[in-house]
Design an enzyme around this catalytic site. Structure first.
Site, PDB file in Angstrom:
ATOM      1  N   LYS A  33      -1.407   7.745  -4.756  1.00  0.00           N
ATOM      2  CA  LYS A  33      -1.966   7.058  -3.125  1.00  0.00           C
ATOM      3  C   LYS A  33      -1.991   8.861  -2.686  1.00  0.00           C
ATOM      4  O   LYS A  33      -0.861   9.402  -2.899  1.00  0.00           O
ATOM      5  CB  LYS A  33      -1.042   6.742  -2.661  1.00  0.00           C
ATOM      6  CG  LYS A  33      -1.226   5.141  -3.253  1.00  0.00           C
ATOM      7  CD  LYS A  33       0.193   4.616  -1.730  1.00  0.00           C
ATOM      8  CE  LYS A  33      -0.294   3.747  -1.056  1.00  0.00           C
ATOM      9  NZ  LYS A  33       0.756   2.736  -0.284  1.00  0.00           N
TER      10      LYS A  33
HETATM   11  C1  E4P Z   1      -0.736   0.076   1.744  1.00  0.00           C
HETATM   12  O1  E4P Z   1      -1.031   0.338   0.437  1.00  0.00           O
HETATM   13  C2  E4P Z   1       0.240   0.333   3.115  1.00  0.00           C
HETATM   14  O2  E4P Z   1       1.207   0.667   2.282  1.00  0.00           O
HETATM   15  C3  E4P Z   1       0.546  -0.606   4.321  1.00  0.00           C
HETATM   16  O3  E4P Z   1      -0.270  -1.312   4.080  1.00  0.00           O
HETATM   17  C4  E4P Z   1       0.622   0.148   5.524  1.00  0.00           C
HETATM   18  O4  E4P Z   1       0.389  -1.081   6.596  1.00  0.00           O
HETATM   19  P1  E4P Z   1       1.207  -0.994   7.908  1.00  0.00           P
HETATM   20  O5  E4P Z   1       0.161  -0.508   8.637  1.00  0.00           O
HETATM   21  O6  E4P Z   1       1.968  -2.209   8.325  1.00  0.00           O
HETATM   22  O7  E4P Z   1       2.667   0.624   7.669  1.00  0.00           O
END
Ligand code: E4P
Length: 219
Positions: free
Chosen positions: A84
């Site tokens: 990521k």
């Molecule tokens: C996705 O890859 C992220 O880890 C996640 O969906 C972030 O979500 P949040 O906005 O609830 O932290």
């Protein structure tokens, strides 16, 4: 369509991997920090639970060369690892390079259709539009998912749409409706999404009616 679990909690991943519903996991620095201990061990435990699942692991470095080096090391953890990388312009050159080197990338913190187009042009594996965080600032992330899907289909991009930051079952429903390739959800949402009161009620009713027959063995 794939469902990923948005967590680094190994016990929850174990529980859901046994159901056959989940195809992968999205971790992030917040999730790994919450679990504590050695994050590499946590990632390896997750990989063991889902040997053919797709596991996203986020870079923590900041400077582009350091992000590139770290991305290579993360990718080397296993063939089912996706790296990521946040969707910022300073990383575009290394994103391009990593794609050319066949590193599977999940570009995170995507908030616009245009960012999605740019990342699709670079050929990344997934883009992760953050729906809940857009809702937090009163923006309509679900409409944007439809726009991204239209863009993807119109131009024939292979990049997958991974709906992230989904905060409710309704968000999950709307992401499915938008035709995304993947939705990543918390265990809480997944748990709620499995249930409907009429299912329980129906089981009870069938059970009561069946007992009226008074037979001991069937078939
Ligand atoms: C996705 O890859 C992220 O880890 C996640 O969906 C972030 O979500 P949040 O906005 O609830 O932290």
């Amino acid at each position: 369509m794939k469902i990923f679990l948005d967590t680094a909690k190994v016990s929850d991943i174990k529980k859901w991997s046994d159901t056959g519903i989940i195809d992968g996991v999205t971790t992030n620095p917040s999730h790994l920090s919450k679990e504590g201990g050695d994050p590499v061990k946590v990632i390896k435990d997750i990989m063991n639970l889902l040997p053919s699942g797709e596991i996203s692991v986020e870079v923590t470095e900041k400077e582009p060369q350091a992000v590139y080096d770290q991305a290579k090391k993360i990718a080397a953890l296993g063939p089912n690892i996706l790296v990521k990388i946040p969707c910022t312009e300073e990383y575009y050159p290394i994103i391009q390079k990593l794609v050319a080197e066949q590193v599977k990338l999940n570009i995170t913190l995507v908030f616009t259709l245009i960012q999605s187009l740019f990342m699709s042009k670079l050929g990344v594996t997934y883009i992760s539009p953050f729906i809940g965080r857009l809702a937090d600032i009163d923006e309509d992330g679900i409409s944007m998912l439809h726009e991204i899907k239209y863009m993807k289909d119109s131009y024939g991009f292979s990049t997958g749409i991974l709906a992230a930051s989904l905060r409710t079952v309704e968000h999950l429903h709307e992401a499915i409706e938008a035709g995304v390739d993947v939705a990543t959800v918390s265990t809480d949402i997944l748990e709620k999404a499995t249930k409907h009161p009429l299912t329980k009620q129906g089981i009870k009713q069938f059970d009561e009616d069946w007992k009226k027959l008074g037979i001991k063995q069937f078939p």
